[in-house]
Design a protein around this motif. Structure first.
Motif, PDB file in Angstrom:
ATOM      1  N   VAL A 617      13.398   0.407  18.751  1.00 50.33           N
ATOM      2  CA  VAL A 617      13.181   0.821  19.893  1.00 50.33           C
ATOM      3  C   VAL A 617      14.327   0.974  20.755  1.00 50.33           C
ATOM      4  CG1 VAL A 617      11.520   1.085  21.908  1.00 50.33           C
ATOM      5  CG2 VAL A 617      10.656   0.377  19.802  1.00 50.33           C
ATOM      6  N   GLN A 618      14.971   2.253  21.133  1.00 49.42           N
ATOM      7  CA  GLN A 618      15.964   2.100  21.989  1.00 49.42           C
ATOM      8  C   GLN A 618      15.928   3.025  22.957  1.00 49.42           C
ATOM      9  OE1 GLN A 618      18.958   0.263  21.250  1.00 49.42           O
ATOM     10  NE2 GLN A 618      18.194  -0.650  19.531  1.00 49.42           N
ATOM     11  N   ALA A 619      16.309   2.416  24.073  1.00 49.91           N
ATOM     12  CA  ALA A 619      16.452   3.384  25.454  1.00 49.91           C
ATOM     13  C   ALA A 619      17.420   4.620  25.406  1.00 49.91           C
ATOM     14  CB  ALA A 619      16.675   2.552  26.650  1.00 49.91           C
ATOM     15  N   VAL A 620      17.233   5.555  25.751  1.00 46.66           N
ATOM     16  CA  VAL A 620      17.965   6.869  25.758  1.00 46.66           C
ATOM     17  C   VAL A 620      18.912   7.052  26.972  1.00 46.66           C
ATOM     18  CG1 VAL A 620      18.253   9.518  25.199  1.00 46.66           C
ATOM     19  CG2 VAL A 620      16.352   7.915  23.910  1.00 46.66           C
ATOM     20  N   GLN A 621      20.045   7.533  26.702  1.00 44.03           N
ATOM     21  CA  GLN A 621      21.057   7.568  28.052  1.00 44.03           C
ATOM     22  C   GLN A 621      20.656   8.927  28.277  1.00 44.03           C
ATOM     23  OE1 GLN A 621      22.515   6.026  30.711  1.00 44.03           O
ATOM     24  NE2 GLN A 621      23.583   4.885  29.108  1.00 44.03           N
ATOM     25  N   VAL A 622      19.847   9.210  29.612  1.00 44.84           N
ATOM     26  CA  VAL A 622      19.695  10.550  29.814  1.00 44.84           C
ATOM     27  C   VAL A 622      20.650  10.993  31.026  1.00 44.84           C
ATOM     28  CG1 VAL A 622      17.280  10.349  29.408  1.00 44.84           C
ATOM     29  CG2 VAL A 622      17.965   9.745  31.542  1.00 44.84           C
ATOM     30  N   TYR A 623      21.235   9.924  31.423  1.00 45.70           N
ATOM     31  CA  TYR A 623      22.359  10.402  32.734  1.00 45.70           C
ATOM     32  C   TYR A 623      24.053  10.507  32.461  1.00 45.70           C
ATOM     33  CZ  TYR A 623      18.300   9.138  35.351  1.00 45.70           C
ATOM     34  OH  TYR A 623      16.919   8.897  35.776  1.00 45.70           O
ATOM     35  N   ALA A 624      24.373  11.576  32.976  1.00 51.39           N
ATOM     36  CA  ALA A 624      25.945  11.718  32.424  1.00 51.39           C
ATOM     37  C   ALA A 624      26.590  10.408  32.877  1.00 51.39           C
ATOM     38  CB  ALA A 624      26.234  12.788  33.520  1.00 51.39           C
ATOM     39  N   THR A 625      26.587   9.766  33.972  1.00 55.45           N
ATOM     40  CA  THR A 625      27.195   8.555  34.247  1.00 55.45           C
ATOM     41  C   THR A 625      26.182   7.509  33.770  1.00 55.45           C
ATOM     42  OG1 THR A 625      27.826   9.435  36.450  1.00 55.45           O
ATOM     43  CG2 THR A 625      27.774   7.031  36.120  1.00 55.45           C
ATOM     44  N   PRO A 626      26.698   6.713  32.668  1.00 56.16           N
ATOM     45  CA  PRO A 626      25.866   5.680  31.989  1.00 56.16           C
ATOM     46  C   PRO A 626      25.249   4.771  32.819  1.00 56.16           C
ATOM     47  CG  PRO A 626      27.959   6.177  30.803  1.00 56.16           C
ATOM     48  CD  PRO A 626      28.138   6.832  32.237  1.00 56.16           C
ATOM     49  N   THR A 627      24.155   4.249  32.478  1.00 57.38           N
ATOM     50  CA  THR A 627      23.501   3.162  33.545  1.00 57.38           C
ATOM     51  C   THR A 627      23.334   1.944  32.223  1.00 57.38           C
ATOM     52  OG1 THR A 627      21.312   4.175  32.947  1.00 57.38           O
ATOM     53  CG2 THR A 627      22.382   4.821  35.066  1.00 57.38           C
ATOM     54  N   ALA A 628      22.890   0.850  33.025  1.00 54.16           N
ATOM     55  CA  ALA A 628      22.762  -0.288  32.167  1.00 54.16           C
ATOM     56  C   ALA A 628      21.312  -0.078  31.469  1.00 54.16           C
ATOM     57  CB  ALA A 628      22.740  -1.535  33.006  1.00 54.16           C
ATOM     58  N   LEU A 629      21.223  -0.300  30.353  1.00 57.01           N
ATOM     59  CA  LEU A 629      20.223  -0.061  29.491  1.00 57.01           C
ATOM     60  C   LEU A 629      19.733  -1.281  28.893  1.00 57.01           C
ATOM     61  CD1 LEU A 629      20.876   3.251  27.289  1.00 57.01           C
ATOM     62  CD2 LEU A 629      19.508   3.082  29.507  1.00 57.01           C
ATOM     63  N   PRO A 630      18.161  -1.593  28.667  1.00 57.71           N
ATOM     64  CA  PRO A 630      17.601  -2.807  28.122  1.00 57.71           C
ATOM     65  C   PRO A 630      17.944  -2.828  26.567  1.00 57.71           C
ATOM     66  CG  PRO A 630      16.077  -1.208  28.623  1.00 57.71           C
ATOM     67  CD  PRO A 630      17.189  -0.715  29.333  1.00 57.71           C
ATOM     68  N   ASP A 631      18.283  -4.140  26.539  1.00 59.22           N
ATOM     69  CA  ASP A 631      18.473  -4.629  25.011  1.00 59.22           C
ATOM     70  C   ASP A 631      17.376  -4.388  24.252  1.00 59.22           C
ATOM     71  OD1 ASP A 631      20.102  -5.234  22.770  1.00 59.22           O
ATOM     72  OD2 ASP A 631      19.888  -7.283  23.016  1.00 59.22           O
ATOM     73  N   SER A 632      17.543  -3.790  23.009  1.00 60.87           N
ATOM     74  CA  SER A 632      16.126  -3.892  22.256  1.00 60.87           C
ATOM     75  C   SER A 632      16.776  -4.164  20.854  1.00 60.87           C
ATOM     76  CB  SER A 632      15.475  -2.484  22.322  1.00 60.87           C
ATOM     77  OG  SER A 632      14.896  -2.372  23.949  1.00 60.87           O
ATOM     78  N   PRO A 633      16.822  -5.404  20.323  1.00 66.50           N
ATOM     79  CA  PRO A 633      17.199  -5.479  19.002  1.00 66.50           C
ATOM     80  C   PRO A 633      16.117  -5.143  17.911  1.00 66.50           C
ATOM     81  CG  PRO A 633      16.279  -7.759  20.031  1.00 66.50           C
ATOM     82  CD  PRO A 633      16.439  -6.474  21.329  1.00 66.50           C
ATOM     83  N   ALA A 634      16.851  -4.407  16.915  1.00 65.23           N
ATOM     84  CA  ALA A 634      15.966  -3.828  15.692  1.00 65.23           C
ATOM     85  C   ALA A 634      14.933  -5.198  14.911  1.00 65.23           C
ATOM     86  CB  ALA A 634      16.587  -3.261  14.824  1.00 65.23           C
ATOM     87  N   LEU A 635      13.812  -4.837  14.651  1.00 65.54           N
ATOM     88  CA  LEU A 635      13.187  -5.881  13.673  1.00 65.54           C
ATOM     89  C   LEU A 635      13.235  -5.380  12.243  1.00 65.54           C
ATOM     90  CD1 LEU A 635       9.720  -6.280  15.658  1.00 65.54           C
ATOM     91  CD2 LEU A 635      11.408  -7.952  15.244  1.00 65.54           C
ATOM     92  N   ARG A 636      13.942  -6.436  11.534  1.00 68.21           N
ATOM     93  CA  ARG A 636      13.991  -6.189  10.041  1.00 68.21           C
ATOM     94  C   ARG A 636      13.313  -7.351   9.412  1.00 68.21           C
ATOM     95  NH1 ARG A 636      19.109  -4.668  12.463  1.00 68.21           N
ATOM     96  NH2 ARG A 636      20.145  -2.851  11.922  1.00 68.21           N
ATOM     97  N   LYS A 637      12.203  -6.840   8.833  1.00 65.04           N
ATOM     98  CA  LYS A 637      11.429  -7.872   8.056  1.00 65.04           C
ATOM     99  C   LYS A 637      10.996  -7.530   6.697  1.00 65.04           C
ATOM    100  CE  LYS A 637      10.834 -10.663  11.816  1.00 65.04           C
ATOM    101  NZ  LYS A 637      11.146 -12.079  11.788  1.00 65.04           N
ATOM    102  N   GLN A 638      10.847  -8.396   6.011  1.00 66.13           N
ATOM    103  CA  GLN A 638      10.248  -8.082   4.589  1.00 66.13           C
ATOM    104  C   GLN A 638       9.200  -9.290   4.234  1.00 66.13           C
ATOM    105  OE1 GLN A 638      13.837  -7.973   2.272  1.00 66.13           O
ATOM    106  NE2 GLN A 638      13.341  -9.838   1.471  1.00 66.13           N
TER     107      GLN A 638
END
Length: 932
Positions: A617-638
């Motif tokens: 789950v990744q936040a999308v940068q919607v503004y032309a001037t980048p803003t700080a987005l929350p970190d969302s590490p991917a879950l890789r599980k087996q």
């Protein structure tokens, strides 16, 4: 003075809304008159058939040539069931007793059994199944485990969800008229996805008919809390009654251009006023009184035919349905941040929902030799036009002021699903199942308006006797939000079964699914400038935010510049961090299992499944001037997920099952994004936790089943589940507001027992009216108990904190899982004619109290929020009558005869506050259907 009357006086409107034309009644779309089993074979056992594609051997009484002949004479048909790794029953020519013949613990609701409940959507019908309860809007809980622990499939393929807060599709969007059967499996088998948790619910749509038919039905209902009562709505558009907007809610060009540009309106006053001038109009923003809310109504049309082509058979079935109903609720909503439950806010609201559902189904099927192919296309659109008007107090701001809140919204949920399923039998020993599907779900909520007016009741205030909105956040505010969710799901699978010997069948399979979701919510607040005229604050919303006041006046009538401009309202986007996110879940799985008839009395179904998934789950940068987005590490599980079920036939009609398995539960998408979200139904604010991880479940069950006659049984079972890292909600304070978030608790346990009885009584000896009738008793009881296990040494991961935090700061040891009721009871008592359609059924259900939300776990913890479902009593009458040589099914329903209230509250033993409580009316419905 009643709440409704006070709200009428507080509402700032000038005209009343013209209510839609009265039309009659809403009932479930029916598949036409259903004939109950009848004749001299009533009560005799039937042959057995596999559910998942493998032979069961002798599964009990009736597996004899004589019983087969009786079965053929009775011409009884079993429910259509389509599951992964198993038979696809197109014609329905199977043993009716699939519950007994299955090698797993299952419950099956056939079209006949669904019709007996009279429910209009499949969620309501499933609420009658042992161990199942329906929470909120169509969320089905299996054995007290939340919706995250249940899995919903359609014809064996996964479904996307149109809900922002969950990945599981709510089952109240599925009308019963398009469903042929609903299978609930509570013991895990490896042909199903590993996200099994409490159980799987597999819906099978109607397939190729044996004979041509056309069924037309319609009906209407009245609700004692809604029909003829005063409610609220807003104009919207002329086509709102259809559930489809005519374009009036399309985004204005100025807002479209803003979203595309990536600009931030907060720093551009001129841009904000240009956009703001295009947003607020009377048709979408002004609530109006509806003096007499109309009754609900529904219509449905179902037809099908089949024809022979050479040695094969081709069939088509089509269905369409439409319903429009209203619900009015006078809700008490109170909040607190204190352990003594002293109030922060106290509001009374009238919520009026206009709920419209349109659905369509087209299915094509083919049979040639022992091969069967099905192509199913399903469309469901579920729309809610909502208006809320509230009057209350905010004690943290003022003990004397009154607050008037008005909200208008339009929620569109849509599901489009196309599936291809083939069951091929190249030889008598080899079976190949192929499945492929694409599904798209959407949720759009344009123009969610919220307004708050304040009356100070202070004598020194010149406007103290009026509700005013100064648009400053302290004495009035206004917001508008635009939400959009789109989810695509591609899936495919293959299952190959080979009968190695008559007693041993081996099955292998592979499955792929790819889910992609995009979601955004852009919220704006209107803020008045310092030159805003005080007298304008008394205006209703569309006048308060008219283009003239938003842009302000800078010249006089002669065109000369004013020394001090008048008016001016600025537009501010409230979430400048992460208003949009993109989520993906890609899953690869393979499995192998065997079904072994060890002896005539003992069978084993065992296998293992391997799943490898990546969830992000990744936040999308919607503004032309980048803003700080929350970190969302991917879950890789087996995972390797084993499962085994041992079935021992003690006697021809008695069998014992033992099962054990390991399953998983993944976080929901929105739970993984650190992004605020407000749910208007629960009146709660949510915030995700990117540090969540999967839950792992270890399951065990023992069950004894006694099939003492056809479709009659008594079963007793016990079950146990250990959950590692269960995902649980907790509450914290953010900017003086209570916010719900999620974390992995260290461990939880769930255990319980189930009792189920289905019995028929022949009343023919009574003669007279009872001559061709039998009595029906269907009863089930589930006891379950859950508890969190939290020790002082346990820690949890909470975002954005860098270090692990003590688990006892968020969870209490011994607390029950959210959504779990200790006691569930369902009882059906009925009479039915064995020669023709005539059924009279009393339905009673009970669920004990359950936790729906955690209380604030501070130094002095607040009590949890408790829901009290209580007892519900319904009556359903179905009668077939002859009209012009055709049988017409008449149905009468009486729901909630005890007028059980909806109650959510917090109670500390001394004080109690109502979180979300309201009266629920009695509902009376009458419908008719005719089949040609």
């Amino acid at each position: 003075m009643s709440l409704t009357s006070r709200l009428v006086g507080a509402l700032i409107v000038t005209s009343a809304l013209v209510s839609p034309s009265l039309a009659w009644a809403q009932s479930d779309p029916s598949s036409g008159p259903q004939q109950p089993p009848s004749g001299p074979d009533l009560g005799k056992p039937t042959t057995n058939a596999p559910v998942d594609g493998v032979d069961q051997g002798d599964a009990g009484e009736g597996n004899t040539a004589a019983a087969d002949a009786e079965q053929a004479d009775a011409e009884q048909t079993g429910p259509e069931i389509s599951v992964p790794g198993g038979d696809i029953v197109v014609t329905g020519r199977r043993s009716r007793n699939v519950v007994k013949a299955s090698n797993q613990v299952i419950s099956v609701l056939s079209a006949e059994e669904i019709a007996r409940t009279g429910e209009g959507d499949i969620a309501g019908a499933l609420g009658r199944v042992t161990g199942l309860s329906v929470v909120g809007n169509g969320l089905v809980y299996v054995r007290g485990l939340g919706d995250r622990y249940s899995l919903a499939l359609l014809n064996g393929s996964p479904l996307p969800s149109p809900e922002p807060l969950r990945r599981v599709v709510p089952l109240d969007i599925f009308p019963t008229g398009v469903i042929a059967s609903s299978l609930v499996q509570k013991s895990y088998s490896v042909n199903y996805p590993g996200e099994f948790g409490g159980g799987v619910i597999n819906l099978t749509t109607k397939a190729v008919p044996e004979e041509p038919f056309l069924t037309i039905s319609g009906g209407g209902n009245v609700d004692t809390e809604t029909t003829g009562q005063t409610g609220y709505s807003y104009y919207g558009s002329k086509s709102d009654w259809t559930g489809f907007d005519n374009g009036s809610r399309d985004l204005p060009n100025s807002l479209k251009d803003y979203f595309k540009s990536g600009a931030l309106v907060n720093s551009d006053q001129a841009l904000g006023r240009t956009i703001g001038s295009d947003l607020v109009r009377f048709s979408k923003a002004t609530a109006q009184r509806v003096r007499d809310l109309p009754p609900g109504y529904s219509v449905s049309l179902t037809g099908g035919t089949s024809f022979d082509i050479g040695d094969g058979r081709i069939g088509v079935i089509a269905a369409a349905g439409f319903s429009n109903k209203w619900q009015n609720r006078e809700v008490t909503q109170q909040t607190t941040n204190s352990s003594d439950l002293s109030l922060n806010t106290d509001f009374r609201r009238v919520n009026t929902d206009n709920h419209i559902i349109a659905n369509g189904l087209i299915g094509l099927g083919a049979e040639f030799g022992n091969n069967k192919i099905r192509w199913t296309n399903l469309y469901i659109r579920d729309t809610v036009k909502q208006t809320r008007l509230g009057l209350g107090k905010r004690f943290v701001n003022s003990v004397t002021a009154d607050y008037n809140q008005q909200d208008t919204a339009w929620y569109e949920r849509q599901l489009i699903d196309t599936q291809f399923v083939a069951e091929l039998k190249p030889t008598s020993e080899l079976s190949i199942d192929l499945r492929g599907g694409y599904a798209n779900s959407q949720r759009e909520a344009p123009y969610e308006f919220g307004f708050e007016y304040v009356r100070t009741n202070v004598a020194s205030d010149p406007f103290g006797n009026f509700f005013v909105n100064n648009l400053n956040g302290n004495s009035g505010e206004a917001q508008v939000a635009f939400s959009d969710l789109n989810e695509n799901l591609w899936s495919g699978g293959i299952d190959i079964s080979y009968k190695v010997t008559p007693e041993l069948t081996a099955t292998v399979g592979g499955v792929y699914s790819d889910t992609a979701r995009t979601s955004s919510r852009r919220e704006f607040t209107f803020r008045a400038s310092n030159n805003f005229p005080a007298a304008a604050a008394v205006l209703r919303p569309d006048l308060l935010l008219s283009p003239g006041l938003i842009n302000g006046v800078t010249t006089d009538s002669a065109g000369r510049p004013l020394a001090t401009p008048v008016g001016g309202i600025n537009l501010i986007e409230t979430d400048t961090g992460s208003p949009a996110f993109r989520a993906k879940l890609r899953n690869y799985a393979g499995y192998a299992k065997v079904n072994w008839q060890v002896t005539d009395d003992l069978s084993l179904d065992a296998g293992v499944r391997f799943e490898k998934a990546r969830q992000s789950v990744q936040a999308v940068q919607v503004y032309a001037t980048p803003t700080a987005l929350p970190d969302s590490p991917a879950l890789r599980k087996q995972y390797w997920l084993p499962a085994a079920t041992l079935t021992y036939q003690v006697q021809p009609d008695v069998q014992v099952r033992l099962s054990a398995s390991k399953t998983i539960a993944r976080p929901q998408f929105r739970e993984l994004i650190y992004q605020p979200f407000f749910d208007p139904d629960s009146n709660r604010q949510y915030l995700g936790n990117p540090l969540l991880t999967d839950s792992q479940l270890y399951n065990g069950e023992a069950r004894v089943e006694w099939y003492f006659a056809t479709d009659q049984r008594l079963s007793v079972s016990g079950f146990y589940k250990k959950i590692k890292n269960p995902i649980e909600s907790y509450v914290f304070v953010l900017a003086d507001d209570l916010v719900t978030s999620y974390a992995n608790a260290p461990e939880a346990q769930l255990y319980g027992a189930e009792l189920e009885l289905q019995k028929y009584f022949d009343l023919g000896a009574e003669g007279g009216w009872f001559g061709n009738r039998r009595g029906v008793v269907i009863a089930n009881y589930t006891y379950s108990h859950s508890k969190l296990k939290v020790n002082a040494a346990d820690s949890v991961a909470i975002y954005p904190q860098a270090a692990a935090t003590s688990a006892t700061d968020f969870f209490r040891n011994g607390a029950p899982l959210t959504g779990q009721s200790d006691h569930l009871v369902n009882l059906q008592l009925g009479l039915e004619n064995t020669e023709r359609l005539s059924q009279q059924t009393i339905l009673l259900s009970f669920a004990s109290n359950r936790v729906v939300s955690r209380g604030l776990n501070g130094t002095e913890p607040l009590p949890d929020v408790i829901e009290k479902p209580g007892v519900q009593l319904d009556v359903v009458l179905r009668e077939g009558v002859q009209v012009a040589g055709k049988e017409v099914e008449l149905k009468f329903e009486a729901r909630n005869l005890l007028r059980t209230r909806h109650q959510e509250y917090q109670d500390n033993g001394t004080n109690r506050i109502q979180i979300n409580s309201y009266d629920v009316g009695r509902v009376f419905a009458l419908s008719a259907g005719i089949t040609f």
